[in-house]
Design an enzyme around this catalytic site. Sequence first.
Site, PDB file in Angstrom:
ATOM      1  N   CYS A   2       0.834  -1.204   0.000  1.00 38.30           N
ATOM      2  CA  CYS A   2       0.000   0.000   0.000  1.00 38.30           C
ATOM      3  C   CYS A   2       0.873   1.260   0.000  1.00 38.30           C
ATOM      4  CB  CYS A   2      -0.935   0.090   1.206  1.00 38.30           C
ATOM      5  SG  CYS A   2      -2.050  -1.299   1.350  1.00 38.30           S
ATOM      6  N   ARG A  27       4.026  -0.120  -4.827  1.00 37.50           N
ATOM      7  CA  ARG A  27       3.788  -0.652  -3.482  1.00 37.50           C
ATOM      8  C   ARG A  27       2.508  -1.479  -3.409  1.00 37.50           C
ATOM      9  NH1 ARG A  27       6.831   1.930   0.534  1.00 37.50           N
ATOM     10  NH2 ARG A  27       5.411   1.032   2.043  1.00 37.50           N
ATOM     11  N   TRP A  74      -2.679  -2.763  -1.638  1.00 35.14           N
ATOM     12  CA  TRP A  74      -2.279  -4.161  -1.799  1.00 35.14           C
ATOM     13  C   TRP A  74      -3.084  -4.884  -0.717  1.00 35.14           C
ATOM     14  CZ3 TRP A  74      -0.085  -8.107   1.108  1.00 35.14           C
ATOM     15  CH2 TRP A  74       0.447  -9.175   0.372  1.00 35.14           C
ATOM     16  N   ASN A 100      -1.775   2.226   5.772  1.00 33.04           N
ATOM     17  CA  ASN A 100      -0.863   1.181   5.312  1.00 33.04           C
ATOM     18  C   ASN A 100      -0.460   0.391   6.546  1.00 33.04           C
ATOM     19  OD1 ASN A 100       1.191  -0.325   4.098  1.00 33.04           O
ATOM     20  ND2 ASN A 100       2.694   1.315   4.308  1.00 33.04           N
ATOM     21  N   GLY A 101      -0.690  -0.918   6.536  1.00 32.18           N
ATOM     22  CA  GLY A 101      -0.352  -1.727   7.710  1.00 32.18           C
ATOM     23  C   GLY A 101      -1.475  -2.712   7.988  1.00 32.18           C
ATOM     24  N   GLU A 489      18.196 -17.137  -7.492  1.00 36.65           N
ATOM     25  CA  GLU A 489      17.781 -15.788  -7.892  1.00 36.65           C
ATOM     26  C   GLU A 489      17.266 -15.778  -9.344  1.00 36.65           C
ATOM     27  OE1 GLU A 489      17.060 -13.220  -6.399  1.00 36.65           O
ATOM     28  OE2 GLU A 489      17.247 -11.550  -7.792  1.00 36.65           O
ATOM     29  N   LYS A 493      13.537 -14.533 -10.268  1.00 33.94           N
ATOM     30  CA  LYS A 493      13.257 -13.448 -11.224  1.00 33.94           C
ATOM     31  C   LYS A 493      12.258 -13.921 -12.268  1.00 33.94           C
ATOM     32  CE  LYS A 493      14.269 -10.801  -9.508  1.00 33.94           C
ATOM     33  NZ  LYS A 493      14.942 -10.476  -8.291  1.00 33.94           N
ATOM     34  N   GLU A 496       8.629 -14.516 -10.722  1.00 36.23           N
ATOM     35  CA  GLU A 496       7.825 -13.375 -10.265  1.00 36.23           C
ATOM     36  C   GLU A 496       7.351 -12.476 -11.388  1.00 36.23           C
ATOM     37  OE1 GLU A 496       9.639 -10.707  -7.420  1.00 36.23           O
ATOM     38  OE2 GLU A 496      11.571 -10.855  -8.390  1.00 36.23           O
ATOM     39  N   HIS A 512      19.907 -36.370  -7.407  1.00 35.93           N
ATOM     40  CA  HIS A 512      19.192 -36.818  -6.207  1.00 35.93           C
ATOM     41  C   HIS A 512      17.680 -36.646  -6.324  1.00 35.93           C
ATOM     42  CE1 HIS A 512      22.937 -37.545  -4.134  1.00 35.93           C
ATOM     43  NE2 HIS A 512      23.355 -36.349  -4.514  1.00 35.93           N
ATOM     44  N   LYS A 611       6.229  -4.109  -4.021  1.00 38.26           N
ATOM     45  CA  LYS A 611       7.674  -3.896  -3.895  1.00 38.26           C
ATOM     46  C   LYS A 611       8.154  -4.093  -2.474  1.00 38.26           C
ATOM     47  CE  LYS A 611      11.756  -2.493  -5.243  1.00 38.26           C
ATOM     48  NZ  LYS A 611      12.572  -3.554  -5.886  1.00 38.26           N
TER      49      LYS A 611
HETATM   50  O1  M6R Z   1      13.053  -4.521   0.433  1.00 38.35           O
HETATM   51  P1  M6R Z   1      13.619  -5.878   0.713  1.00 38.35           P
HETATM   52  O2  M6R Z   1      14.974  -6.071   0.118  1.00 38.35           O
HETATM   53  O3  M6R Z   1      13.614  -6.211   2.170  1.00 38.35           O
HETATM   54  O4  M6R Z   1      12.635  -6.891   0.000  1.00 38.35           O
HETATM   55  C1  M6R Z   1      12.783  -8.277   0.171  1.00 38.35           C
HETATM   56  C2  M6R Z   1      11.931  -9.047  -0.799  1.00 38.35           C
HETATM   57  O5  M6R Z   1      10.578  -8.760  -0.594  1.00 38.35           O
HETATM   58  C3  M6R Z   1      12.290  -8.724  -2.247  1.00 38.35           C
HETATM   59  O6  M6R Z   1      13.627  -8.976  -2.513  1.00 38.35           O
HETATM   60  C4  M6R Z   1      11.426  -9.554  -3.209  1.00 38.35           C
HETATM   61  O7  M6R Z   1      11.749 -10.911  -3.105  1.00 38.35           O
HETATM   62  C5  M6R Z   1      11.607  -9.052  -4.635  1.00 38.35           C
HETATM   63  N1  M6R Z   1      10.338  -8.951  -5.287  1.00 38.35           N
HETATM   64  C6  M6R Z   1      12.469  -9.941  -5.447  1.00 38.35           C
HETATM   65  O8  M6R Z   1      12.618  -9.494  -6.754  1.00 38.35           O
END
Ligand code: M6R
Length: 616
Positions: A2, A27, A74, A100-101, A489, A493, A496, A512, A611
């Site tokens: 949010c 956000r 969100w 927000n929260g 990673e 990527k 997501e 395995h 984000k």
């Molecule tokens: O702001 P942060 O680095 O704490 O965020 C952590 C994760 O939420 C963030 O890295 C998330 O996994 C990303 N969407 C990855 O691309």
Amino acid sequence: MCGIIGYVGKNEAAPILLEGLRRLEYRGYDSAGLAVLDGGIIQRRRRVGRIENLYELLSVEPVHGSTGISHTRWATHGAVTEENAHPHLDASESLALVHNGVLENYRELRTELSRAGINFRSQTDTEVLACLIGLEIQKNGPITPESFRLAVERSLRRVKGTFGIAVIHCKLPGFLIGARRGSPLVLGIGSGEHFLASDVTAIVGHTREVVYFKDNEIAEITAEGFEIFSLTGSTGGSVEIHSVDFDAEAVELGPYPHFMLKEIYEQPTSLRETMRGRLSHEEASAKLGGLNMSNAELRAIERIVLCGCGTAFHAALVGEYILETLAQIPTECEYASELRYRNLPLPKDTLVFAISQSGETADTLAALRECKRKGHRALGICNNVGSTIARESDGGVYMHAGPEIGVAATKSFTSQILVLSLIALLMGRMRNLSHSQGLEILSEIEALPEKVELVLENSDYISAVAKKFARAPYFLFFGRQFNYPIALEGALKLKEISYIPASGHPSAELKHGIIALIKENIPSVIIAPEDSVFEKNLNTIEEIKARNGTVIAVTTEGCDRLNGIADEIFFVPPAPEYLMPILTVIPLQLFAYHIAVEIGCDVDKPRNLAKSVTVE
Ligand code: M6R
């Protein structure tokens, strides 16, 4: 999670709020809304979906006034519907609130208020707070700025959980209240105008002078001034005004179609910024004054714990290899969400690092607090200056990667690894690394930005390969040692932003169990630079090829040993093993990006994601 923005001043609020929402859309983007005061009336507009939908609504039903609040959602409590979109009103429709929260005790409060005759129009925790404040106001006679603030204060004392809020009242034009506990909130100071936002990116086009709210602070804000009070009754310290170190251009797309691509291409610059002023050739070491630790204290550290979530956790995994290799300090990584509830036995000379781009991730913040509570020294590795983790940690290292807007983390990842390398160099020079070894590491670090530029030059080829494989049903990613986290990673990527299932594995785990998945239409991406485990990775590739699998390899420029074996090869310049992840991740970022674009995904606003995850 949010985004909120509030405005009080002399200008029309709606365009400022909409522009802020557009910048905060990363956000959360389930629904959006705003409320503006006009002649004692709250004009509210809300729409499900993207901010564009709200723009459209306002073009048909405009609002006018110079005091207003807005929100991009969100969803946490309640489905994505117009009724659940913010702002929420109290029962008498006299005040509007954005939040927000998460309010953890909202069910109990809702039951109590329902018994008192209030009919709720949404399923949200936020409407409960709005109604609670409304009742408090009714109990206390005529409304004044002070009585309004006191009613908000009394209500906030009753809620459990987290909030960053902005509230307006129909009878108080030119007056805005903001408060926070656990969710970020910043006050922007303009000339004859003030702003509230959950992130400075929303207001940086108007002002770069800001005050970061501390937990349990509440502010009365007008066009001409503001006053901050404590929700806990403690007498507040002096107000610190900060100057934001980037401008509006840094949060614009420029010539790029997406923020993710922009940020991938910014990596040579962001890496230069991360290392700027931190390399000491004289001492053949790194200078990291923000750690707030003497050499003797650093020398006494016996164990390091690195924690974070998502991509930050993957950076921690790379950091584990780097710290153990360069500084020979036993290091372990924990998901912050696990660490916060785990009773991890740790020796007293343990140093904890909370890694977070946003500096606001709820789990990472909670892990930091838990470690501090247990008496460990806990430091932050954050990108957002003034963020909660940065402020609550005992010290730390800023990434200085510049604002990262794309939901998929890219440049923050490489900067996190670079920061961890600098920490490893500093601590290694206090233990086992000689002056000449330190100098060699420094020169390898300095060479990184140019090497990243070379990798980026291969973008067209990576894009062509991405197009070729964009319809694969599943991707496997393999890597070993320093590059095992890069396999994780690369898979994250891809998942997501393209929603294609993918998983990352240590290369040797293939036999395995995962080998059962190998077939022609399931590509295996193998990170196999010419390093100490190259031969092992080569075996993995052979095993996949022997079963008719398709292999896309990432290897070192000049290596011809995969020619004729791998189906496609992405080359990266040579680098020492401990820095290689900064290079090998880049083709995988581009690969995921181009696949997502090819199949028509909204790269910067992927499904269900936000984000910064400021709720548990
Ligand atoms: O702001 P942060 O680095 O704490 O965020 C952590 C994760 O939420 C963030 O890295 C998330 O996994 C990303 N969407 C990855 O691309």
